[in-house]
Motif scaffolding. Structure first.
Motif, PDB file in Angstrom:
ATOM      1  N   ASP A 120       0.822  -1.204   0.000  1.00  0.00           N
ATOM      2  CA  ASP A 120       0.000   0.000   0.000  1.00  0.00           C
ATOM      3  C   ASP A 120       0.855   1.253   0.000  1.00  0.00           C
ATOM      4  O   ASP A 120       0.358   2.346   0.248  1.00  0.00           O
ATOM      5  N   ASP A 121       2.123   1.099  -0.307  1.00  0.00           N
ATOM      6  CA  ASP A 121       3.027   2.241  -0.447  1.00  0.00           C
ATOM      7  C   ASP A 121       2.888   2.742  -1.890  1.00  0.00           C
ATOM      8  O   ASP A 121       3.377   2.109  -2.823  1.00  0.00           O
ATOM      9  N   THR A 122       2.202   3.851  -2.062  1.00  0.00           N
ATOM     10  CA  THR A 122       1.876   4.356  -3.398  1.00  0.00           C
ATOM     11  C   THR A 122       3.108   4.586  -4.260  1.00  0.00           C
ATOM     12  O   THR A 122       3.158   4.148  -5.420  1.00  0.00           O
ATOM     13  N   ASP A 123       4.104   5.269  -3.724  1.00  0.00           N
ATOM     14  CA  ASP A 123       5.307   5.559  -4.508  1.00  0.00           C
ATOM     15  C   ASP A 123       6.039   4.281  -4.908  1.00  0.00           C
ATOM     16  O   ASP A 123       6.490   4.143  -6.049  1.00  0.00           O
ATOM     17  N   ALA A 124       6.149   3.348  -3.978  1.00  0.00           N
ATOM     18  CA  ALA A 124       6.830   2.092  -4.277  1.00  0.00           C
ATOM     19  C   ALA A 124       6.052   1.290  -5.322  1.00  0.00           C
ATOM     20  O   ALA A 124       6.647   0.686  -6.226  1.00  0.00           O
ATOM     21  N   THR A 164       1.260  -5.598  -9.330  1.00  0.00           N
ATOM     22  CA  THR A 164       1.114  -5.192  -7.938  1.00  0.00           C
ATOM     23  C   THR A 164      -0.357  -5.242  -7.544  1.00  0.00           C
ATOM     24  O   THR A 164      -1.245  -5.142  -8.396  1.00  0.00           O
ATOM     25  N   ARG A 165      -0.576  -5.395  -6.277  1.00  0.00           N
ATOM     26  CA  ARG A 165      -1.911  -5.308  -5.699  1.00  0.00           C
ATOM     27  C   ARG A 165      -1.795  -4.531  -4.395  1.00  0.00           C
ATOM     28  O   ARG A 165      -0.753  -4.555  -3.746  1.00  0.00           O
ATOM     29  N   THR A 166      -2.889  -3.885  -4.035  1.00  0.00           N
ATOM     30  CA  THR A 166      -2.996  -3.204  -2.758  1.00  0.00           C
ATOM     31  C   THR A 166      -3.959  -4.003  -1.887  1.00  0.00           C
ATOM     32  O   THR A 166      -4.571  -4.976  -2.347  1.00  0.00           O
ATOM     33  N   THR A 167      -4.122  -3.562  -0.658  1.00  0.00           N
ATOM     34  CA  THR A 167      -5.097  -4.207   0.221  1.00  0.00           C
ATOM     35  C   THR A 167      -6.485  -4.151  -0.408  1.00  0.00           C
ATOM     36  O   THR A 167      -7.208  -5.150  -0.408  1.00  0.00           O
ATOM     37  N   VAL A 168      -6.856  -3.007  -0.980  1.00  0.00           N
ATOM     38  CA  VAL A 168      -8.166  -2.885  -1.625  1.00  0.00           C
ATOM     39  C   VAL A 168      -8.267  -3.864  -2.800  1.00  0.00           C
ATOM     40  O   VAL A 168      -9.303  -4.501  -3.003  1.00  0.00           O
ATOM     41  N   GLY A 169      -7.188  -4.020  -3.560  1.00  0.00           N
ATOM     42  CA  GLY A 169      -7.182  -4.977  -4.662  1.00  0.00           C
ATOM     43  C   GLY A 169      -7.386  -6.407  -4.197  1.00  0.00           C
ATOM     44  O   GLY A 169      -8.113  -7.187  -4.825  1.00  0.00           O
ATOM     45  N   VAL A 170      -6.750  -6.761  -3.086  1.00  0.00           N
ATOM     46  CA  VAL A 170      -6.930  -8.109  -2.527  1.00  0.00           C
ATOM     47  C   VAL A 170      -8.374  -8.295  -2.089  1.00  0.00           C
ATOM     48  O   VAL A 170      -8.995  -9.330  -2.384  1.00  0.00           O
ATOM     49  N   VAL A 171      -8.933  -7.303  -1.407  1.00  0.00           N
ATOM     50  CA  VAL A 171     -10.327  -7.411  -0.951  1.00  0.00           C
ATOM     51  C   VAL A 171     -11.267  -7.507  -2.154  1.00  0.00           C
ATOM     52  O   VAL A 171     -12.202  -8.315  -2.150  1.00  0.00           O
ATOM     53  N   ARG A 199      -5.230   2.555  10.017  1.00  0.00           N
ATOM     54  CA  ARG A 199      -4.499   2.243   8.788  1.00  0.00           C
ATOM     55  C   ARG A 199      -4.854   3.273   7.718  1.00  0.00           C
ATOM     56  O   ARG A 199      -5.754   3.079   6.908  1.00  0.00           O
ATOM     57  N   GLU A 200      -4.131   4.361   7.702  1.00  0.00           N
ATOM     58  CA  GLU A 200      -4.427   5.492   6.828  1.00  0.00           C
ATOM     59  C   GLU A 200      -3.942   5.302   5.400  1.00  0.00           C
ATOM     60  O   GLU A 200      -4.239   6.114   4.534  1.00  0.00           O
ATOM     61  N   ASN A 201      -3.212   4.238   5.127  1.00  0.00           N
ATOM     62  CA  ASN A 201      -2.630   4.029   3.801  1.00  0.00           C
ATOM     63  C   ASN A 201      -3.598   3.381   2.816  1.00  0.00           C
ATOM     64  O   ASN A 201      -3.229   3.102   1.686  1.00  0.00           O
ATOM     65  N   ILE A 202      -4.827   3.162   3.212  1.00  0.00           N
ATOM     66  CA  ILE A 202      -5.816   2.489   2.367  1.00  0.00           C
ATOM     67  C   ILE A 202      -6.681   3.531   1.673  1.00  0.00           C
ATOM     68  O   ILE A 202      -7.246   4.411   2.323  1.00  0.00           O
ATOM     69  N   ARG A 203      -6.777   3.428   0.360  1.00  0.00           N
ATOM     70  CA  ARG A 203      -7.655   4.316  -0.412  1.00  0.00           C
ATOM     71  C   ARG A 203      -9.030   3.660  -0.496  1.00  0.00           C
ATOM     72  O   ARG A 203      -9.241   2.736  -1.297  1.00  0.00           O
ATOM     73  N   LEU A 204      -9.922   4.122   0.329  1.00  0.00           N
ATOM     74  CA  LEU A 204     -11.239   3.496   0.421  1.00  0.00           C
ATOM     75  C   LEU A 204     -12.064   3.700  -0.847  1.00  0.00           C
ATOM     76  O   LEU A 204     -12.081   4.796  -1.411  1.00  0.00           O
ATOM     77  N   PRO A 205     -12.755   2.646  -1.268  1.00  0.00           N
ATOM     78  CA  PRO A 205     -13.699   2.813  -2.373  1.00  0.00           C
ATOM     79  C   PRO A 205     -14.885   3.658  -1.894  1.00  0.00           C
ATOM     80  O   PRO A 205     -15.144   3.761  -0.695  1.00  0.00           O
TER      81      PRO A 205
END
Length: 180
Positions: free
Chosen positions: A118-122, A133-140, A166-172
């Motif tokens: 969930d590190d946007t720059d990375a 790549t996947r993020t937490t939102v992508g996994v969900v 957990r502020e690093n999550i871009r909520l839908p």
């Protein structure tokens, strides 16, 4: 899905914070892997995320991959400092990301592996390198598509992660956004 999937500590913490590492484990389907630096980060994170305590003993991420080749270590340090912004005074800063990205990019054993972060720059750098790549939102979202969660449950899970700090999550915007 790739032969191997490497979750970053950010993703482990996100699922661990809400005590749902079981969902991540199920989604990985035996393909989870991690580097020694990510395992160390998770071990240290276990002091404030109890679900991460003993994660290494659970073995669903495999034995932490050790990198002991001098040239590889030098390249990992270059990535850590020049790409991910790790500082000399903080030698562990971005080490997990650097080790993981080094393996996926340079080791034929791990070529084509996926990276969860969930590190946007990375993530942007990794995608530029051609990584999946996947993020937490992508996994969900994929857990919803696989029928392991309803869209409403997935939406609630993501909100619970954010509510737990957990502020690093871009909520839908809504649960419908989790339906692919």
């Amino acid at each position: 899905m790739a032969a191997a999937v490497f979750p970053d500590n950010t993703v482990l913490i996100n699922f661990g914070t809400v005590d749902r590492l079981n969902l991540l484990e199920a989604w990985l389907r035996g393909r989870g892997r991690w580097t020694e630096a990510v395992a160390d980060e998770a071990r240290r994170s276990g002091t404030f995320v109890p679900a991460l305590q003993g994660l290494e003993a659970a073995e669903w991420l495999g034995t932490p991959i050790e990198i002991d080749d001098a040239a590889a270590i030098a390249e990992i340090e270059r990535l850590r400092r020049n790409v991910f912004g790790g500082r000399t005074a903080k030698p562990r800063q971005h080490l997990g990301e650097s080790q993981t990205c080094y393996l996926i990019k340079n080791d034929p054993v791990w070529a084509g592996s996926w990276w969860l972060s969930d590190d946007t720059d990375a993530n942007e750098w990794a995608q530029f390198q051609g990584f999946v790549t996947r993020t937490t939102v992508g996994v969900v979202t994929e857990l919803v598509a696989d029928g392991d969660l309803t869209a409403v449950n997935g939406f609630e899970l993501l909100h619970a992660m954010v509510a737990a700090g957990r502020e690093n999550i871009r909520l839908p915007r809504s649960s419908r956004d989790l339906i692919s």
